[in-house]
Write a protein that holds these residues in place. Structure first.
Motif, PDB file in Angstrom:
ATOM      1  N   MET A 252       0.844  -1.182   0.000  1.00 28.02           N
ATOM      2  CA  MET A 252       0.000   0.000   0.000  1.00 28.02           C
ATOM      3  C   MET A 252       0.890   1.246   0.000  1.00 28.02           C
ATOM      4  N   LEU A 253       0.455   2.252  -0.680  1.00 26.58           N
ATOM      5  CA  LEU A 253       1.183   3.511  -0.792  1.00 26.58           C
ATOM      6  C   LEU A 253       1.207   4.239   0.545  1.00 26.58           C
ATOM      7  N   ASP A 254       2.404   4.626   0.991  1.00 24.17           N
ATOM      8  CA  ASP A 254       2.553   5.380   2.240  1.00 24.17           C
ATOM      9  C   ASP A 254       2.401   6.864   1.927  1.00 24.17           C
ATOM     10  N   ARG A 255       1.304   7.453   2.332  1.00 20.26           N
ATOM     11  CA  ARG A 255       1.026   8.861   2.039  1.00 20.26           C
ATOM     12  C   ARG A 255       1.570   9.811   3.115  1.00 20.26           C
ATOM     13  N   THR A 256       2.255   9.284   4.108  1.00 23.38           N
ATOM     14  CA  THR A 256       2.753  10.138   5.188  1.00 23.38           C
ATOM     15  C   THR A 256       4.166  10.662   4.912  1.00 23.38           C
ATOM     16  N   THR A 257       4.892  10.048   3.991  1.00 22.19           N
ATOM     17  CA  THR A 257       6.277  10.467   3.761  1.00 22.19           C
ATOM     18  C   THR A 257       6.417  11.452   2.610  1.00 22.19           C
ATOM     19  N   THR A 258       5.363  11.663   1.849  1.00 24.80           N
ATOM     20  CA  THR A 258       5.396  12.660   0.785  1.00 24.80           C
ATOM     21  C   THR A 258       4.087  13.436   0.777  1.00 24.80           C
ATOM     22  N   ALA A 259       4.115  14.577   0.142  1.00 24.24           N
ATOM     23  CA  ALA A 259       2.927  15.427   0.055  1.00 24.24           C
ATOM     24  C   ALA A 259       2.631  15.716  -1.407  1.00 24.24           C
ATOM     25  N   PHE A 260       1.404  16.068  -1.698  1.00 22.50           N
ATOM     26  CA  PHE A 260       1.033  16.501  -3.041  1.00 22.50           C
ATOM     27  C   PHE A 260       1.670  17.861  -3.288  1.00 22.50           C
ATOM     28  N   SER A 261       2.125  18.074  -4.506  1.00 25.86           N
ATOM     29  CA  SER A 261       2.740  19.340  -4.870  1.00 25.86           C
ATOM     30  C   SER A 261       2.359  19.683  -6.300  1.00 25.86           C
ATOM     31  N   HIS A 262       2.026  20.943  -6.532  1.00 21.49           N
ATOM     32  CA  HIS A 262       1.725  21.431  -7.879  1.00 21.49           C
ATOM     33  C   HIS A 262       2.299  22.840  -7.978  1.00 21.49           C
ATOM     34  N   VAL A 263       3.401  22.966  -8.693  1.00 26.77           N
ATOM     35  CA  VAL A 263       4.067  24.256  -8.856  1.00 26.77           C
ATOM     36  C   VAL A 263       3.866  24.729 -10.287  1.00 26.77           C
ATOM     37  N   LYS A 264       3.278  25.895 -10.429  1.00 29.82           N
ATOM     38  CA  LYS A 264       3.046  26.491 -11.744  1.00 29.82           C
ATOM     39  C   LYS A 264       4.199  27.441 -12.079  1.00 29.82           C
ATOM     40  N   PRO A 265       4.366  27.768 -13.367  1.00 33.20           N
ATOM     41  CA  PRO A 265       5.482  28.634 -13.757  1.00 33.20           C
ATOM     42  C   PRO A 265       5.578  29.936 -12.974  1.00 33.20           C
ATOM     43  N   GLY A 266       4.471  30.550 -12.619  1.00 34.83           N
ATOM     44  CA  GLY A 266       4.523  31.810 -11.885  1.00 34.83           C
ATOM     45  C   GLY A 266       4.764  31.655 -10.398  1.00 34.83           C
ATOM     46  N   ASP A 267       4.744  30.422  -9.898  1.00 33.70           N
ATOM     47  CA  ASP A 267       4.908  30.189  -8.455  1.00 33.70           C
ATOM     48  C   ASP A 267       6.347  30.351  -7.990  1.00 33.70           C
ATOM     49  N   THR A 268       7.287  29.961  -8.826  1.00 33.26           N
ATOM     50  CA  THR A 268       8.710  30.081  -8.484  1.00 33.26           C
ATOM     51  C   THR A 268       9.436  30.638  -9.691  1.00 33.26           C
ATOM     52  N   GLY A 269      10.404  31.482  -9.444  1.00 29.85           N
ATOM     53  CA  GLY A 269      11.183  32.067 -10.530  1.00 29.85           C
ATOM     54  C   GLY A 269      12.582  31.500 -10.565  1.00 29.85           C
ATOM     55  N   PHE A 270      13.301  31.822 -11.609  1.00 27.73           N
ATOM     56  CA  PHE A 270      14.710  31.440 -11.702  1.00 27.73           C
ATOM     57  C   PHE A 270      15.520  32.373 -10.815  1.00 27.73           C
ATOM     58  N   VAL A 271      16.397  31.801  -9.995  1.00 29.72           N
ATOM     59  CA  VAL A 271      17.221  32.581  -9.077  1.00 29.72           C
ATOM     60  C   VAL A 271      18.672  32.115  -9.139  1.00 29.72           C
ATOM     61  N   SER A 272      19.558  32.997  -8.744  1.00 26.15           N
ATOM     62  CA  SER A 272      20.966  32.633  -8.611  1.00 26.15           C
ATOM     63  C   SER A 272      21.164  32.031  -7.219  1.00 26.15           C
ATOM     64  N   GLY A 273      22.382  31.659  -6.924  1.00 24.78           N
ATOM     65  CA  GLY A 273      22.678  31.135  -5.596  1.00 24.78           C
ATOM     66  C   GLY A 273      22.626  29.623  -5.510  1.00 24.78           C
ATOM     67  N   GLY A 274      22.526  28.963  -6.671  1.00 21.95           N
ATOM     68  CA  GLY A 274      22.548  27.505  -6.680  1.00 21.95           C
ATOM     69  C   GLY A 274      23.978  26.989  -6.697  1.00 21.95           C
ATOM     70  N   LEU A 275      24.127  25.772  -7.125  1.00 20.84           N
ATOM     71  CA  LEU A 275      25.428  25.119  -7.145  1.00 20.84           C
ATOM     72  C   LEU A 275      26.448  25.863  -8.002  1.00 20.84           C
ATOM     73  N   ARG A 276      26.019  26.431  -9.125  1.00 19.64           N
ATOM     74  CA  ARG A 276      26.921  27.122 -10.049  1.00 19.64           C
ATOM     75  C   ARG A 276      26.480  28.568 -10.245  1.00 19.64           C
ATOM     76  N   ASP A 277      27.398  29.513 -10.127  1.00 21.15           N
ATOM     77  CA  ASP A 277      27.088  30.942 -10.276  1.00 21.15           C
ATOM     78  C   ASP A 277      26.651  31.314 -11.679  1.00 21.15           C
ATOM     79  N   PHE A 278      27.089  30.557 -12.692  1.00 26.70           N
ATOM     80  CA  PHE A 278      26.780  30.907 -14.074  1.00 26.70           C
ATOM     81  C   PHE A 278      25.470  30.295 -14.566  1.00 26.70           C
TER      82      PHE A 278
END
Length: 142
Positions: free
Chosen positions: A1-27
């Motif tokens: 049976m699927l364990d629904r306690t270890t993950t959550a539903f997620s739906h991210v639309k293009p306007g919900d998060t933007g591209f940002v710097s500060g990740g693994l690579r500066d470029f």
């Protein structure tokens, strides 16, 4: 049976998060897709796109990860995987086996890829060079 306690539903639309710097690579710029939060750190999924022309590339490195894929959405990138040059173009999917030594050294100005890695807090470790790296393709000046 699927364990629904270890993950959550997620739906991210293009306007919900933007591209940002500060990740693994500066470029590069990164856009979080909400998967790390939804899986409580089991998996990360983000979009990565070119922000600056390649000069030095990523350097030789490997990741401490159980699973990693790159799906090229736009443009192209050239990698060294161990001593093999690999061109990854839009539509391609690459499974990077755990611990493979690699170097992303060249990419197009429109490069954008989806990266999925487990666990979300994977480590990147610099390694000794495997072989010489070809020169990157110069970007046309605007």
């Amino acid at each position: 049976m699927l364990d629904r306690t270890t993950t959550a539903f997620s739906h991210v639309k293009p306007g919900d998060t933007g591209f940002v710097s500060g990740g693994l690579r500066d470029f590069f710029l990164y856009r979080d897709l909400g998967v790390a939060d939804a899986t409580h750190g089991k998996v990360i999924a983000h979009l990565v796109k070119a922000n600056e022309a390649p000069e030095q590339g990523t350097g030789w490195h490997k990741h401490e990860a159980d699973f990693q894929i790159v799906i090229m959405l736009k443009g192209w990138a050239r990698f060294m995987y161990e001593d093999k040059e690999t061109l990854v173009s839009a539509g391609d999917c690459v499974h990077q086996r755990p611990g493979i030594r690699h170097y992303l050294f060249d990419y197009s100005p429109d490069m954008e890829y989806l990266e999925i890695v487990s666990p979300a807090d994977f480590k990147t470790i610099d390694v000794e060079p495997v072989c010489a790296i070809p020169a990157p393709t110069p970007w046309a000046s605007a």
